[in-house]
Design a protein around this motif. Structure first.
Motif, PDB file in Angstrom:
ATOM      1  N   LYS A 125      43.988  87.989  22.635  1.00 59.98           N
ATOM      2  CA  LYS A 125      44.139  87.321  23.922  1.00 59.98           C
ATOM      3  C   LYS A 125      42.935  87.521  24.850  1.00 59.98           C
ATOM      4  O   LYS A 125      42.836  86.844  25.864  1.00 59.98           O
ATOM      5  N   ASN A 126      42.071  88.486  24.527  1.00 60.02           N
ATOM      6  CA  ASN A 126      40.905  88.713  25.392  1.00 60.02           C
ATOM      7  C   ASN A 126      39.706  89.076  24.513  1.00 60.02           C
ATOM      8  O   ASN A 126      39.305  90.228  24.403  1.00 60.02           O
ATOM      9  N   LEU A 127      39.145  88.055  23.890  1.00 63.32           N
ATOM     10  CA  LEU A 127      37.985  88.280  23.022  1.00 63.32           C
ATOM     11  C   LEU A 127      36.761  88.694  23.832  1.00 63.32           C
ATOM     12  O   LEU A 127      35.891  89.408  23.330  1.00 63.32           O
ATOM     13  N   ARG A 128      36.727  88.248  25.088  1.00 61.90           N
ATOM     14  CA  ARG A 128      35.564  88.538  25.930  1.00 61.90           C
ATOM     15  C   ARG A 128      35.361  90.040  26.104  1.00 61.90           C
ATOM     16  O   ARG A 128      34.230  90.543  26.053  1.00 61.90           O
ATOM     17  N   ASP A 129      36.452  90.783  26.299  1.00 59.16           N
ATOM     18  CA  ASP A 129      36.339  92.174  26.728  1.00 59.16           C
ATOM     19  C   ASP A 129      36.828  93.202  25.717  1.00 59.16           C
ATOM     20  O   ASP A 129      36.413  94.363  25.794  1.00 59.16           O
ATOM     21  N   TRP A 130      37.725  92.840  24.819  1.00 58.08           N
ATOM     22  CA  TRP A 130      38.518  93.864  24.145  1.00 58.08           C
ATOM     23  C   TRP A 130      38.050  94.255  22.746  1.00 58.08           C
ATOM     24  O   TRP A 130      38.748  94.987  22.062  1.00 58.08           O
ATOM     25  N   HIS A 131      36.964  93.748  22.270  1.00 59.21           N
ATOM     26  CA  HIS A 131      36.289  94.332  21.102  1.00 59.21           C
ATOM     27  C   HIS A 131      37.082  94.283  19.800  1.00 59.21           C
ATOM     28  O   HIS A 131      36.788  95.039  18.873  1.00 59.21           O
ATOM     29  N   GLU A 132      38.078  93.427  19.680  1.00 64.61           N
ATOM     30  CA  GLU A 132      38.842  93.394  18.426  1.00 64.61           C
ATOM     31  C   GLU A 132      37.949  93.038  17.238  1.00 64.61           C
ATOM     32  O   GLU A 132      37.989  93.693  16.194  1.00 64.61           O
ATOM     33  N   MET A 133      37.161  91.977  17.388  1.00 66.93           N
ATOM     34  CA  MET A 133      36.289  91.576  16.281  1.00 66.93           C
ATOM     35  C   MET A 133      35.142  92.565  16.082  1.00 66.93           C
ATOM     36  O   MET A 133      34.668  92.757  14.958  1.00 66.93           O
ATOM     37  N   TYR A 134      34.689  93.169  17.161  1.00 65.10           N
ATOM     38  CA  TYR A 134      33.656  94.206  17.049  1.00 65.10           C
ATOM     39  C   TYR A 134      34.158  95.339  16.160  1.00 65.10           C
ATOM     40  O   TYR A 134      33.456  95.784  15.244  1.00 65.10           O
ATOM     41  N   CYS A 135      35.363  95.822  16.416  1.00 65.54           N
ATOM     42  CA  CYS A 135      35.938  96.876  15.576  1.00 65.54           C
ATOM     43  C   CYS A 135      36.103  96.395  14.139  1.00 65.54           C
ATOM     44  O   CYS A 135      35.820  97.131  13.190  1.00 65.54           O
ATOM     45  N   ALA A 136      36.560  95.149  13.991  1.00 63.31           N
ATOM     46  CA  ALA A 136      36.718  94.593  12.642  1.00 63.31           C
ATOM     47  C   ALA A 136      35.392  94.574  11.909  1.00 63.31           C
ATOM     48  O   ALA A 136      35.312  94.911  10.714  1.00 63.31           O
ATOM     49  N   GLY A 137      34.326  94.192  12.606  1.00 65.48           N
ATOM     50  CA  GLY A 137      33.014  94.135  11.975  1.00 65.48           C
ATOM     51  C   GLY A 137      32.552  95.486  11.484  1.00 65.48           C
ATOM     52  O   GLY A 137      32.053  95.624  10.359  1.00 65.48           O
ATOM     53  N   HIS A 138      32.700  96.511  12.323  1.00 60.66           N
ATOM     54  CA  HIS A 138      32.279  97.844  11.881  1.00 60.66           C
ATOM     55  C   HIS A 138      33.140  98.349  10.732  1.00 60.66           C
ATOM     56  O   HIS A 138      32.637  99.024   9.820  1.00 60.66           O
ATOM     57  N   LEU A 139      34.428  98.031  10.741  1.00 62.89           N
ATOM     58  CA  LEU A 139      35.274  98.402   9.603  1.00 62.89           C
ATOM     59  C   LEU A 139      34.813  97.689   8.332  1.00 62.89           C
ATOM     60  O   LEU A 139      34.816  98.275   7.245  1.00 62.89           O
ATOM     61  N   MET A 140      34.401  96.436   8.450  1.00 64.01           N
ATOM     62  CA  MET A 140      33.886  95.706   7.289  1.00 64.01           C
ATOM     63  C   MET A 140      32.615  96.352   6.762  1.00 64.01           C
ATOM     64  O   MET A 140      32.446  96.523   5.542  1.00 64.01           O
ATOM     65  N   GLU A 141      31.715  96.727   7.667  1.00 68.87           N
ATOM     66  CA  GLU A 141      30.485  97.382   7.216  1.00 68.87           C
ATOM     67  C   GLU A 141      30.796  98.710   6.534  1.00 68.87           C
ATOM     68  O   GLU A 141      30.193  99.061   5.518  1.00 68.87           O
ATOM     69  N   GLY A 142      31.736  99.459   7.117  1.00 64.92           N
ATOM     70  CA  GLY A 142      32.134 100.710   6.491  1.00 64.92           C
ATOM     71  C   GLY A 142      32.745 100.488   5.119  1.00 64.92           C
ATOM     72  O   GLY A 142      32.508 101.259   4.180  1.00 64.92           O
ATOM     73  N   ALA A 143      33.526  99.425   4.981  1.00 70.68           N
ATOM     74  CA  ALA A 143      34.168  99.130   3.700  1.00 70.68           C
ATOM     75  C   ALA A 143      33.154  98.761   2.633  1.00 70.68           C
ATOM     76  O   ALA A 143      33.262  99.186   1.475  1.00 70.68           O
ATOM     77  N   VAL A 144      32.156  97.969   3.020  1.00 72.25           N
ATOM     78  CA  VAL A 144      31.107  97.603   2.065  1.00 72.25           C
ATOM     79  C   VAL A 144      30.351  98.852   1.611  1.00 72.25           C
ATOM     80  O   VAL A 144      30.104  99.059   0.414  1.00 72.25           O
ATOM     81  N   ALA A 145      29.984  99.704   2.553  1.00 74.68           N
ATOM     82  CA  ALA A 145      29.260 100.939   2.217  1.00 74.68           C
ATOM     83  C   ALA A 145      30.116 101.844   1.347  1.00 74.68           C
ATOM     84  O   ALA A 145      29.612 102.450   0.384  1.00 74.68           O
TER      85      ALA A 145
END
Length: 632
Positions: A126-146
């Motif tokens: 509901k608040n992509l501007r401020d709440w970092h949901e996709m940001y957290c998802a991205g770092h989890l994806m990078e961690g998963a690849v590594a």
């Protein structure tokens, strides 16, 4: 027109074993101290326990709590990189326990964000501007690849692929999907990595959508704010420059807003220029690179002068004492330039990458590995110091993941080419011209400019060896098997030596490494009449522990006299082994002023000998003042 397809392939860090006295000790400290220290802090602050989904939290929650998953994700990535080169059963067991917690927290529909699972499930997306949901998802994806690359296990990778599938089903240009994107870019570059790890082209398509959709009208952040019952004009930053969403990326001509967000987005733009054969994205990178490097970057590779927006203000605004220069921003700068370097092997990108690595990045962590800088000023009166942790702890795990994988920034290969971008003693395993090559490098870099490379080949092979001539290097000598070669650098700034190489061939490359005084553009008003000391890639500073006779801002140097008389001394007993610079200076004297604030007579001056140490090592001894730019 610049290349859109990358001509170079970076050599993975797993194929480069650093054995030098500069990076190898840092990596060892990272393994022994930093990773364990971060793990303890993640436990103490509840970030790991959050994946048990049994915590309570106030609503609304501080944003640093909302994006706490990303701190764990970067630690997973850092540990995975470390294990890939230095197996450690105990560390692997600790990592496995954290990974299992993350996987167990995933919801049946693939969603995986602890805050919005437990605290505010009704506010999901509901608040992509401020709440970092996709940001957290991205770092989890990078961690998963590594994690998958390091362990060979797919469990975390499969979990994050399911999360990516959920996001792909929720966002996109198709009817019924949200046309949104994250206020803090990161997922874009992560999706490209996930695409390569899984082979699923939907992830590349989704990354492309997120980059292309940013800043389009009607603006998605306005739409979602109204849906929440908020006035878009109430956004605290007042401009979507902060989010890198003020205009579509291809229309952007200046680097603005939050510095880390800019670097992560630009890294994805560079990736997609290659993946999608998109010249407009490559041209965008070059245009923004010119603005950043020539008008908005500190001499240390720090970027983003302002605390207000953790980012950029205007051209040539580079104050030293109030420099924000977030450690994560320099890390992002390194990521971006490494990507740009692979297009055609242009020295300018390697120069910036090196400047960041040897200065503004390493200043972010002490030699002990358990204290960090969030901000990296270029001058301090003694009140700024490294800390064990931060309220917003994004920098420590970011430092850890780059240190663990720094070997991946040294070399690239092509079908019949090997590029040497950075210099350190190491053993590298490469593939070139259809044969295996072990490249053994010996050097005391960055304290000495002599580099010796020895070839070990399965069989003779013809290929071109490209050696970077750094921007700071005024002269060099090159020989192969003791025979001097007269080679001029090409337009890319590299020396190209093509021949049939035999096993046992030895290349000696000697770069002149004089002490240099660096002046800033006169448009940088805060630095008028000041100079900085640099030798090789290393920027130097004064610390009061070495220069105790006066406040550091009272010290000045005569440029011509300093360069004639200064000396370089390698001190193996100091700061892990560094080259220090001694030279003549002058210091303003305060005697005779008493309580007088102003008077018509100038203060006196005295001759002193000053000592400068590498900026990347400041605040590792007695607390005190530090200064990079000196009066001249």
């Amino acid at each position: 027109m610049p290349n859109v397809q990358r001509s170079l392939q970076p050599v993975p860090f797993t194929q480069v074993q650093l054995t030098d006295g500069f990076w190898a000790p840092r990596q060892e400290t990272n393994r022994r101290v930093t990773l364990q220290h971060i793990h303890r802090k993640l436990q103490e602050t509840g970030r790991i326990a959050a994946f048990d989904l049994n915590f309570t939290r106030k609503v609304p929650s501080p944003i640093v709590e909302i994006f706490g998953d990303s701190d764990v994700a970067k630690w997973i990535e850092a540990v995975s990189y470390s294990l890939a080169t230095h197996p450690d059963p105990q560390l692997a067991q600790t990592l496995d326990g954290v990974v299992d917690k993350v996987i167990a927290a995933q919801q049946p529909d693939g969603y995986l964000n602890t805050h919005f699972i437990v605290v505010q499930p009704e506010m999901r997306w509901k608040n992509l501007r401020d709440w970092h949901e996709m940001y957290c998802a991205g770092h989890l994806m990078e961690g998963a690849v590594a994690h998958a690359q390091a362990t060979g296990q797919r469990k975390l990778l499969d979990a994050l692929a399911r999360y990516a599938d959920h996001i792909d089903a929720t966002f996109g240009p198709e009817p019924g999907k949200k046309r949104g994107y994250c206020g803090h870019p990161e997922i874009e570059l992560a999706l490209v990595r996930l695409y390569h790890a899984t082979g699923n082209p939907r992830y590349l398509k989704l990354a492309t959508f997120f980059v292309d959709e940013r800043g389009q009208q009607p603006h998605y952040f306005d739409i979602e704010a109204r849906e929440r019952g908020e006035d878009p004009a109430s956004f605290w930053a007042k401009t979507y420059e902060y989010c890198q969403a003020h205009v579509p990326i291809r229309q952007q001509d200046k680097v603005v807003g939050h510095a880390v967000r800019a670097m992560y987005l630009f890294s994805a733009v560079a990736d997609l220029a290659h993946e999608n054969n998109d010249p407009s994205l490559r041209e965008t990178c070059d245009r923004l690179w010119d603005n950043l490097i020539h008008r908005r970057m500190y001499i240390t590779g720090g970027i983003g002068p302002s605390r207000h927006n953790e980012g950029f203000t205007e051209d040539y605004d580079l104050p030293d004492e109030t420099a924000y220069a977030e450690t994560c921003a320099t890390i992002g700068l390194i990521f971006w330039n490494h990507r740009l370097l692979q297009f055609e092997g242009d020295r300018r990108f390697a120069d910036v990458m090196e400047r960041g690595l040897y200065n503004g990045f390493l200043s972010g962590v002490t030699l002990s590995g358990d204290r960090f800088l969030y901000e990296n000023p270029l001058s301090t009166n003694g009140s700024r110091h490294h800390e064990e942790w931060f309220y917003c702890p994004c920098c420590p795990p970011n430092v850890a993941r780059l240190l663990a994988s720094v070997g991946g920034y040294f070399y690239s290969t092509g079908a019949e080419d090997v590029w040497v971008h950075l210099f350190a003693s190491n053993h590298a395993s490469l593939e070139v011209a259809g044969t295996a090559l072990t490249l053994r490098e010996e050097t005391q870099y960055p304290w000495d400019g002599k580099v010796t490379l020895q070839m070990e080949l399965e069989r003779p092979a013809t290929f071109t060896l490209h050696l970077r001539v750094p921007e700071w290097c005024p002269g060099y000598r090159l020989s192969v098997n003791g025979k001097a070669l007269q080679v001029q650098p090409g337009p890319d700034g590299y020396l190209a030596v093509r021949r049939e190489w035999q096993s046992g061939d030895t290349v000696v490359y000697e770069m002149d490494m004089p002490v240099q005084l660096i002046w800033s553009n006169p448009a940088v008003r805060q630095l008028e009449g000041r100079v900085a000391i640099q030798r090789g890639p290393v920027v130097y500073c004064l610390e009061s522990v070495d220069n105790p006779t006066t406040p550091l801002d009272r010290i000045s140097i005569d440029p011509e006299g300093f360069l004639k008389a200064c000396t370089v001394e390698y001190r193996p007993d100091l700061l892990g082994g560094v080259a220090v610079i001694h030279g003549p200076g002058r210091a303003i004297e305060a005697e005779g002023w008493g309580e007088v604030l102003y008077r018509p007579e100038a203060p006196g001056e005295k001759e002193i000998t000053l000592t400068a140490v590498p900026y990347c090592t400041w605040d590792n001894r007695e607390p005190g003042e530090m200064r990079v730019w000196l009066r001249a």
